[in-house]
Design a protein around this motif. Sequence first.
Motif, PDB file in Angstrom:
ATOM      1  N   SER A   1      -0.985  -7.056   8.492  1.00  0.00           N
ATOM      2  CA  SER A   1      -2.398  -6.668   8.527  1.00  0.00           C
ATOM      3  C   SER A   1      -2.699  -5.819   9.747  1.00  0.00           C
ATOM      4  O   SER A   1      -3.495  -4.878   9.674  1.00  0.00           O
ATOM      5  CB  SER A   1      -3.287  -7.913   8.528  1.00  0.00           C
ATOM      6  N   ARG A   2      -2.094  -6.153  10.880  1.00  0.00           N
ATOM      7  CA  ARG A   2      -2.335  -5.373  12.098  1.00  0.00           C
ATOM      8  C   ARG A   2      -1.834  -3.941  11.925  1.00  0.00           C
ATOM      9  O   ARG A   2      -2.463  -2.997  12.384  1.00  0.00           O
ATOM     10  CB  ARG A   2      -1.667  -6.040  13.303  1.00  0.00           C
ATOM     11  N   ARG A   3      -0.718  -3.793  11.241  1.00  0.00           N
ATOM     12  CA  ARG A   3      -0.197  -2.445  10.992  1.00  0.00           C
ATOM     13  C   ARG A   3      -1.154  -1.675  10.077  1.00  0.00           C
ATOM     14  O   ARG A   3      -1.379  -0.485  10.261  1.00  0.00           O
ATOM     15  CB  ARG A   3       1.199  -2.512  10.370  1.00  0.00           C
ATOM     16  N   ILE A   4      -1.708  -2.367   9.089  1.00  0.00           N
ATOM     17  CA  ILE A   4      -2.661  -1.725   8.187  1.00  0.00           C
ATOM     18  C   ILE A   4      -3.918  -1.335   8.953  1.00  0.00           C
ATOM     19  O   ILE A   4      -4.469  -0.251   8.775  1.00  0.00           O
ATOM     20  CB  ILE A   4      -3.025  -2.658   7.018  1.00  0.00           C
ATOM     21  N   ALA A   5      -4.402  -2.241   9.812  1.00  0.00           N
ATOM     22  CA  ALA A   5      -5.636  -1.997  10.572  1.00  0.00           C
ATOM     23  C   ALA A   5      -5.511  -0.773  11.465  1.00  0.00           C
ATOM     24  O   ALA A   5      -6.509  -0.103  11.755  1.00  0.00           O
ATOM     25  CB  ALA A   5      -5.991  -3.222  11.409  1.00  0.00           C
ATOM     26  N   GLU A   6      -4.304  -0.450  11.887  1.00  0.00           N
ATOM     27  CA  GLU A   6      -4.103   0.708  12.766  1.00  0.00           C
ATOM     28  C   GLU A   6      -4.183   2.022  11.997  1.00  0.00           C
ATOM     29  O   GLU A   6      -4.330   3.082  12.583  1.00  0.00           O
ATOM     30  CB  GLU A   6      -2.738   0.597  13.463  1.00  0.00           C
ATOM     31  N   ALA A   7      -4.088   1.951  10.664  1.00  0.00           N
ATOM     32  CA  ALA A   7      -4.140   3.156   9.842  1.00  0.00           C
ATOM     33  C   ALA A   7      -5.576   3.409   9.386  1.00  0.00           C
ATOM     34  O   ALA A   7      -6.500   2.716   9.793  1.00  0.00           O
ATOM     35  CB  ALA A   7      -3.211   2.981   8.638  1.00  0.00           C
ATOM     36  N   ASP A   8      -5.736   4.428   8.534  1.00  0.00           N
ATOM     37  CA  ASP A   8      -7.043   4.683   7.918  1.00  0.00           C
ATOM     38  C   ASP A   8      -7.219   3.615   6.854  1.00  0.00           C
ATOM     39  O   ASP A   8      -6.749   3.763   5.736  1.00  0.00           O
ATOM     40  CB  ASP A   8      -7.055   6.076   7.301  1.00  0.00           C
ATOM     41  N   SER A   9      -7.866   2.513   7.206  1.00  0.00           N
ATOM     42  CA  SER A   9      -7.801   1.330   6.358  1.00  0.00           C
ATOM     43  C   SER A   9      -9.134   0.606   6.231  1.00  0.00           C
ATOM     44  O   SER A   9     -10.047   0.790   7.044  1.00  0.00           O
ATOM     45  CB  SER A   9      -6.767   0.360   6.927  1.00  0.00           C
TER      46      SER A   9
ATOM     47  N   SER B   1      -7.590   7.176  -3.116  1.00  0.00           N
ATOM     48  CA  SER B   1      -8.008   8.252  -2.213  1.00  0.00           C
ATOM     49  C   SER B   1      -7.170   8.308  -0.939  1.00  0.00           C
ATOM     50  O   SER B   1      -7.454   9.099  -0.041  1.00  0.00           O
ATOM     51  CB  SER B   1      -9.487   8.086  -1.846  1.00  0.00           C
ATOM     52  N   GLY B   2      -6.151   7.446  -0.849  1.00  0.00           N
ATOM     53  CA  GLY B   2      -5.254   7.478   0.299  1.00  0.00           C
ATOM     54  C   GLY B   2      -5.598   6.532   1.424  1.00  0.00           C
ATOM     55  O   GLY B   2      -5.002   6.605   2.505  1.00  0.00           O
ATOM     56  N   THR B   3      -6.541   5.622   1.203  1.00  0.00           N
ATOM     57  CA  THR B   3      -6.928   4.641   2.212  1.00  0.00           C
ATOM     58  C   THR B   3      -6.137   3.356   2.014  1.00  0.00           C
ATOM     59  O   THR B   3      -6.041   2.850   0.895  1.00  0.00           O
ATOM     60  CB  THR B   3      -8.432   4.317   2.109  1.00  0.00           C
ATOM     61  N   GLU B   4      -5.562   2.831   3.086  1.00  0.00           N
ATOM     62  CA  GLU B   4      -4.837   1.567   2.980  1.00  0.00           C
ATOM     63  C   GLU B   4      -5.830   0.408   2.883  1.00  0.00           C
ATOM     64  O   GLU B   4      -6.871   0.416   3.538  1.00  0.00           O
ATOM     65  CB  GLU B   4      -3.912   1.386   4.178  1.00  0.00           C
ATOM     66  N   VAL B   5      -5.495  -0.569   2.046  1.00  0.00           N
ATOM     67  CA  VAL B   5      -6.428  -1.655   1.773  1.00  0.00           C
ATOM     68  C   VAL B   5      -5.756  -3.018   1.924  1.00  0.00           C
ATOM     69  O   VAL B   5      -4.696  -3.271   1.362  1.00  0.00           O
ATOM     70  CB  VAL B   5      -7.005  -1.549   0.351  1.00  0.00           C
ATOM     71  N   LEU B   6      -6.425  -3.881   2.701  1.00  0.00           N
ATOM     72  CA  LEU B   6      -6.074  -5.292   2.751  1.00  0.00           C
ATOM     73  C   LEU B   6      -7.057  -6.010   1.835  1.00  0.00           C
ATOM     74  O   LEU B   6      -8.262  -6.003   2.079  1.00  0.00           O
ATOM     75  CB  LEU B   6      -6.202  -5.839   4.174  1.00  0.00           C
ATOM     76  N   GLY B   7      -6.562  -6.599   0.758  1.00  0.00           N
ATOM     77  CA  GLY B   7      -7.405  -7.326  -0.174  1.00  0.00           C
ATOM     78  C   GLY B   7      -7.307  -8.822   0.051  1.00  0.00           C
ATOM     79  O   GLY B   7      -6.212  -9.344   0.238  1.00  0.00           O
ATOM     80  N   ILE B   8      -8.449  -9.497   0.052  1.00  0.00           N
ATOM     81  CA  ILE B   8      -8.483 -10.940   0.299  1.00  0.00           C
ATOM     82  C   ILE B   8      -9.332 -11.616  -0.779  1.00  0.00           C
ATOM     83  O   ILE B   8     -10.443 -11.171  -1.074  1.00  0.00           O
ATOM     84  CB  ILE B   8      -9.076 -11.255   1.681  1.00  0.00           C
ATOM     85  N   ASP B   9      -8.809 -12.694  -1.350  1.00  0.00           N
ATOM     86  CA  ASP B   9      -9.574 -13.489  -2.305  1.00  0.00           C
ATOM     87  C   ASP B   9      -8.982 -14.894  -2.302  1.00  0.00           C
ATOM     88  O   ASP B   9      -7.807 -15.077  -1.988  1.00  0.00           O
ATOM     89  CB  ASP B   9      -9.500 -12.883  -3.709  1.00  0.00           C
TER      90      ASP B   9
ATOM     91  N   GLU C   1      -9.321  -6.967  13.602  1.00  0.00           N
ATOM     92  CA  GLU C   1      -8.824  -5.697  14.139  1.00  0.00           C
ATOM     93  C   GLU C   1      -9.190  -4.502  13.255  1.00  0.00           C
ATOM     94  O   GLU C   1      -8.877  -3.367  13.589  1.00  0.00           O
ATOM     95  CB  GLU C   1      -7.312  -5.774  14.338  1.00  0.00           C
ATOM     96  N   PHE C   2      -9.840  -4.772  12.126  1.00  0.00           N
ATOM     97  CA  PHE C   2     -10.271  -3.690  11.241  1.00  0.00           C
ATOM     98  C   PHE C   2     -11.611  -3.118  11.713  1.00  0.00           C
ATOM     99  O   PHE C   2     -12.466  -3.850  12.201  1.00  0.00           O
ATOM    100  CB  PHE C   2     -10.424  -4.192   9.803  1.00  0.00           C
ATOM    101  N   ASP C   3     -11.765  -1.821  11.562  1.00  0.00           N
ATOM    102  CA  ASP C   3     -13.034  -1.170  11.887  1.00  0.00           C
ATOM    103  C   ASP C   3     -14.023  -1.250  10.736  1.00  0.00           C
ATOM    104  O   ASP C   3     -15.229  -1.172  10.928  1.00  0.00           O
ATOM    105  CB  ASP C   3     -12.812   0.304  12.242  1.00  0.00           C
TER     106      ASP C   3
END
Length: 231
Positions: A11-19, A39-47, A81-83
């Motif tokens: 997740s931290r690696r994803i958060a560092e990208a356009d995510s 559209s090229g955005t990395e996504v962390l999905g949670i459910d 860590e996500f914006d």
Amino acid sequence: MARFALFGDTSRRIAEADSVAVIGLGRFGSALALELMASGTEVLGIDRDDELVQAHNGQLTQVVRADSTKEEALRQLAVDEFDRVVVAIGADVQASILTASILLGMKIPVIWAKAVTEQHGKILEQLGVTHVIYPEKDMGRRVAHLVRGAAIDYLEIEPGYSLAKIAPPAEILGIPLGRTTLRQKHGITVTAFRPAEGEWQNADNETVLGEGSTVIIVGPTDRVEGFAQLR
């Protein structure tokens, strides 16, 4: 706990990208997350529904089963860590509110939250969520305008001010837009156009529209709808 630690590293690696982190993978959250991925955005999905998590496995950058009302679980997944985070929970209003409250406490810079009722949305706004959205309500209003009018597509930018994609009426074909007095006569502005054979372009006073073209107009909602009816 080791499992969460592993997810947290990813997740931290994803958060560092356009995510973006999307919490809640129901119909709205799923459509949003998949469109972001396209559209090229990395996504962390949670459910917290295992079936939904399994259904999105391989479709999102990372998808995890977790309870978003538990701050520890979100921190283990590095959500802090996500914006940008979207709270797409709809059915469980209490979970939506608790999740939004936790995210606000984490100082997430940008939070979008889905509301299913006006009261739900008001609570989210009172908590401090700046982007509260009403997908069902907004789509219902949009379709109502499309059904009532003749627009190909329609978007209400703000209450009382709209944008529409339409086929231009005959009165503005074949002459430069600057000579049509559209603003004075109809109260709308043509912002872009697409010829019958060609790509979208910005419109200006020298633009001449031909048969088969499509235009994007903006203006007060009643004026936009009225202009869309012209032929």
